[in-house]
Motif scaffolding. Structure first.
Motif, PDB file in Angstrom:
ATOM      1  N   LYS A 315     -14.965   2.449  25.521  1.00 36.16           N
ATOM      2  CA  LYS A 315     -15.222   3.952  25.242  1.00 36.16           C
ATOM      3  C   LYS A 315     -16.004   4.224  23.805  1.00 36.16           C
ATOM      4  O   LYS A 315     -16.667   5.066  23.833  1.00 36.16           O
ATOM      5  N   LEU A 316     -15.454   3.523  22.831  1.00 33.59           N
ATOM      6  CA  LEU A 316     -15.967   3.580  21.498  1.00 33.59           C
ATOM      7  C   LEU A 316     -17.580   3.244  21.479  1.00 33.59           C
ATOM      8  O   LEU A 316     -18.173   3.529  20.559  1.00 33.59           O
ATOM      9  N   LEU A 321     -22.085   8.831  22.880  1.00 30.24           N
ATOM     10  CA  LEU A 321     -21.537   9.235  21.626  1.00 30.24           C
ATOM     11  C   LEU A 321     -22.584   9.446  20.697  1.00 30.24           C
ATOM     12  O   LEU A 321     -23.387   8.531  20.398  1.00 30.24           O
ATOM     13  N   LYS A 322     -22.381  10.160  19.607  1.00 34.30           N
ATOM     14  CA  LYS A 322     -23.162  10.361  18.255  1.00 34.30           C
ATOM     15  C   LYS A 322     -22.236   9.668  17.156  1.00 34.30           C
ATOM     16  O   LYS A 322     -21.065   9.710  17.415  1.00 34.30           O
ATOM     17  N   TYR A 323     -22.945   9.272  16.131  1.00 37.21           N
ATOM     18  CA  TYR A 323     -21.877   8.663  15.108  1.00 37.21           C
ATOM     19  C   TYR A 323     -20.961   9.709  14.380  1.00 37.21           C
ATOM     20  O   TYR A 323     -20.133   9.507  14.118  1.00 37.21           O
ATOM     21  N   ASP A 324     -21.471  11.050  14.502  1.00 37.29           N
ATOM     22  CA  ASP A 324     -20.702  11.874  14.092  1.00 37.29           C
ATOM     23  C   ASP A 324     -19.510  12.008  14.879  1.00 37.29           C
ATOM     24  O   ASP A 324     -18.627  12.796  14.419  1.00 37.29           O
ATOM     25  N   ASN A 333     -12.462   8.436  14.430  1.00 44.41           N
ATOM     26  CA  ASN A 333     -11.892   9.192  15.665  1.00 44.41           C
ATOM     27  C   ASN A 333     -11.097   8.250  16.577  1.00 44.41           C
ATOM     28  O   ASN A 333     -11.309   7.421  17.607  1.00 44.41           O
ATOM     29  N   GLN A 334      -9.783   8.136  16.456  1.00 38.50           N
ATOM     30  CA  GLN A 334      -8.865   7.481  17.063  1.00 38.50           C
ATOM     31  C   GLN A 334      -8.746   7.728  18.562  1.00 38.50           C
ATOM     32  O   GLN A 334      -8.112   7.041  19.485  1.00 38.50           O
ATOM     33  N   ASP A 335      -9.063   8.876  18.901  1.00 39.49           N
ATOM     34  CA  ASP A 335      -9.199   9.381  20.263  1.00 39.49           C
ATOM     35  C   ASP A 335      -9.974   8.483  21.210  1.00 39.49           C
ATOM     36  O   ASP A 335      -9.736   8.566  22.329  1.00 39.49           O
ATOM     37  N   LEU A 336     -11.047   7.718  20.507  1.00 32.24           N
ATOM     38  CA  LEU A 336     -12.089   6.851  20.957  1.00 32.24           C
ATOM     39  C   LEU A 336     -11.687   5.721  21.204  1.00 32.24           C
ATOM     40  O   LEU A 336     -12.222   4.743  21.445  1.00 32.24           O
ATOM     41  N   THR A 337     -10.540   5.294  20.729  1.00 33.67           N
ATOM     42  CA  THR A 337     -10.137   3.878  20.362  1.00 33.67           C
ATOM     43  C   THR A 337      -8.981   3.551  21.566  1.00 33.67           C
ATOM     44  O   THR A 337      -8.529   4.257  22.288  1.00 33.67           O
ATOM     45  N   ARG A 338      -9.121   2.216  21.675  1.00 33.43           N
ATOM     46  CA  ARG A 338      -8.137   1.607  22.590  1.00 33.43           C
ATOM     47  C   ARG A 338      -7.197   0.268  22.140  1.00 33.43           C
ATOM     48  O   ARG A 338      -8.032  -0.663  21.759  1.00 33.43           O
ATOM     49  N   GLY A 421     -20.927  -1.728  12.432  1.00 35.32           N
ATOM     50  CA  GLY A 421     -21.310  -2.381  13.763  1.00 35.32           C
ATOM     51  C   GLY A 421     -21.683  -1.215  14.882  1.00 35.32           C
ATOM     52  O   GLY A 421     -22.080  -1.505  16.048  1.00 35.32           O
ATOM     53  N   MET A 422     -21.573   0.145  14.302  1.00 35.09           N
ATOM     54  CA  MET A 422     -21.943   1.045  15.620  1.00 35.09           C
ATOM     55  C   MET A 422     -23.551   0.748  15.992  1.00 35.09           C
ATOM     56  O   MET A 422     -24.185   0.575  15.285  1.00 35.09           O
ATOM     57  N   LYS A 423     -23.700   1.112  17.436  1.00 36.00           N
ATOM     58  CA  LYS A 423     -25.005   1.051  17.982  1.00 36.00           C
ATOM     59  C   LYS A 423     -25.267   2.217  18.937  1.00 36.00           C
ATOM     60  O   LYS A 423     -26.275   2.140  19.738  1.00 36.00           O
TER      61      LYS A 423
END
Length: 452
Positions: A315-316, A321-324, A333-338, A421-423
Motif C-alpha cells: 500500500k505504501l 500516492l504522492k509524496y505529500d 503517514n501510518q495509515d499507509l503502513t502495514r 526509498g520512496m518512488k
C-alpha cells in the motif's frame, strides 16, 4: 608434554568454533528450516503460519511502470495499536516503537494485519545458500569471510552468533544487478520538506561479464548514486566499492562534486560519516538499515522473538500516492503502513572500548525469512534512546526479491526524521537484471555521470 597437549587442544577447539556448519546441520535447510534458514513451522497459536514456499511470481498484476499490485489489498487490520493500548502489546514491540507512541501520542499508530510469509528466492540462490553453509567461515574476528565464492549470498544461514546474523543481512539477495530512482525526504518538525532525488545502481561482480575476477575478489557489490534534484545538489555522484573484509581493505569510495568538477576519494562515506544530503539525520552505515563493516561493535546474539514489524508494504508503494500523502509532521503517514507478527533475530551491537561511533549501542531486529533488518533502536553515548529505524519491506514477487519500500529513521529527541526509498511519483519501479559493465564502476567514469 602437558603444555603441548593443551596447546593442541586449544587449537582444535578454535578450528571447531571457526568451522562452517556440518553436512548434517546444512541438511536442515529446506527440511525443518526454510532454504534460507528460517523456522519452517508456524508458532504455537497459528498467528505466525508455517512457511509453505512463499507467494508465487504471479501473485498480483504488474503495471506498465513495474509497480506491483497489493495481493492483500482486501485485508483489514486485525487491530490498531495506539498510545492508549501500547502497554498491552509492548512485549512484541521494540523500545523505540514504544517511545514513538510517547513522542507522538495523537498520531503514531501501528496497524497490525494477518501474517503472510511471502518470501521465496530463485533456485540458484538457494543453491548458493547451501554452499555458504558448508564453506563460509568468519575471519578477522568475524569481520571478514573465507570460502565465500561464486554467487555470494547469505554467508551464515545457520548462524552461531550475532555478527553472523548481521552478515546475512549484509550479504542478502538484492535481485542481482539493480537500478532504481528514489526520493529522500528530511522533513522539518512541521512536515515541510524538499525532496532529494537519487538515481542508483547496485551491481554484483559475478554478474558483470567483463569484470576482472582478481580486482573483484574482495568486492561484494558496486554502488553508484547520482543526485538529480534539487538543482543545488544535482550532478553530484558517489561511487562505492563495498568490500567483503573492510578490516583488510576498507570500503573504497569516491565523489564527483559538480561544483568543483573533480573526483576525489571519500573516506568519510563509512561508519558514522554523514549520509548523502541527509541534513545530519543519518549516518553512512544507516543506509540499507545497516551497511558497511561490522568491526567497530561487539555483536551479541540475544535470540529469537516474535514482534510486530513493517511487512508486505505494498500500500505504501502504490503509484497513485504522492509524496505529500506519505510525508507528515513527526513521522510518515501510518495509515499507509502495514505491520505483521513475525519471528526476528535479536542482536545488540555495543561499540568496542577501542573504537568510536556516534551510536554507542544498536539494538537490531532482523526478519528470519528475508534476513533484512526490520527495526533498529540507536542509543547515544549516554545510553539514551536517540533514533528509531523501521524498514518498511515488501517482497517483489515478480522477481523473487525482498527489499525496502521506505526506510525511516526517527530522531525522537529532535522530533525530525528521514524517509529514504520512496518512488511513488517516479517513472518506474525497480529495474532488475540490467547489463552492467566494469568500466562504469571506476573513478574515471564519475565525471561522465555528473550532469548539472
Amino acid at each position: 608434554m602437558r603444555k603441548t597437549i593443551a596447546v593442541l587442544a586449544l587449537s582444535l577447539l578454535a578450528t571447531h568454533v571457526m568451522a562452517a556448519v556440518s553436512p548434517e546441520e546444512a541438511a536442515k535447510l529446506g527440511t525443518t528450516l526454510t532454504p534460507v534458514g528460517a523456522e519452517k513451522a508456524g508458532n504455537s497459536d497459528g498467528s505466525i503460519p508455517a512457511w509453505t514456499g512463499g507467494i508465487p511470481k504471479n501473485a498480483g498484476a504488474v503495471d506498465s511502470k513495474g509497480f506491483l499490485a497489493d495481493p492483500f489489498a482486501s485485508e483489514k487490520p486485525l487491530f490498531v495499536i495506539t498510545a492508549a493500548t501500547v502497554d498491552k502489546y509492548k512485549d512484541k514491540l521494540s523500545d523505540g516503537q514504544v517511545a514513538m507512541f510517547k513522542r507522538y501520542p495523537e498520531t503514531y499508530k501501528i496497524p497490525v494485519y494477518p501474517t503472510h510469509r511471502t518470501v521465496n528466492l530463485p533456485p540458484d540462490i538457494y543453491e548458493s545458500i547451501k554452499r555458504s553453509a558448508l564453506n563460509v567461515k568468519p575471519i578477522n574476528d568475524g569481520n571478514g569471510l573465507e570460502g565465500f565464492t561464486g554467487n555470494r549470498y547469505y554467508a551464515f544461514p545457520i548462524p552461531k552468533n550475532g555478527v553472523e546474523v548481521l552478515w546475512n543481512h549484509i550479504t542478502r539477495y538484492h535481485g542481482g544487478n539493480l537500478r532504481r530512482i528514489i526520493t529522500q525526504a528530511t522533513p522539518q518538525t512541521n512536515g515541510s520538506y524538499t525532496p532529494i532525488r537519487f538515481e542508483e545502481e547496485v551491481a554484483v561482480p559475478q554478474l558483470i561479464p567483463d569484470m576482472d575476477p582478481a580486482k573483484a575478489a574482495n568486492v561484494l557489490t558496486f554502488f553508484k548514486q547520482s543526485v538529480t534534484a534539487p538543482a543545488r545538489l544535482a550532478g553530484n555522484v558517489l561511487l562505492v566499492h563495498e568490500t567483503l573484509d573492510q578490516v583488510k581493505e576498507p570500503r573504497l569510495a569516491w565523489i564527483y562534486n559538480a561544483g568543483q568538477r573533480r573526483v576525489r576519494r571519500a573516506p568519510q562515506v563509512a561508519y558514522d560519516g554523514p549520509g548523502t544530503a541527509s541534513d545530519g539525520l543519518r549516518t553512512s552505515d544507516n543506509f540499507d538499515m545497516f551497511s558497511g563493516a561490522p568491526d567497530r561493535y561487539d555483536w551479541k546474539l540475544v535470540g529469537k522473538k516474535e514482534m510486530y514489524i513493517p511487512y508486505n508494504s505494498y500500500k505504501l508503494d502504490q503509484p497513485t500516492l504522492k509524496y505529500d500523502d506519505i510525508i507528515k509532521a513527526g513521522h510518515i503517514n501510518q495509515d499507509l503502513t502495514r505491520y505483521e507478527l513475525h519471528r526476528v533475530w535479536e542482536v545488540v551491537g555495543t561499540v568496542k572500548p577501542s573504537e568510536r561511533h556516534i551510536y554507542a549501542k544498536r539494538h537490531m531486529y532482523i526478519d528470519e525469512d528475508s534476513w533484512q533488518v526490520a527495526l533498529v533502536d540507536h542509543y547515544d553515548g549516554r545510553g539514551q534512546l536517540w533514533r528509531v529505524a523501521e524498514g518498511h519491506a515488501q517482497f517483489y514477487y515478480d522477481h523473487q526479491t525482498p527489499a525496502y519500500t521506505v526506510e525511516t529513521l526517527y530522531d525522537i529527541i529532535a522530533g525530525r526524521y528521514i524517509a529514504l526509498g520512496m518512488k511513488n511519483e517516479e517513472k518506474s519501479s525497480f529495474v532488475f537484471g540490467f547489463a552492467a559493465k566494469a568500466a562504469d564502476y571506476t573513478p574515471a567514469a564519475l565525471r561522465a555521470e555528473g550532469v548539472r
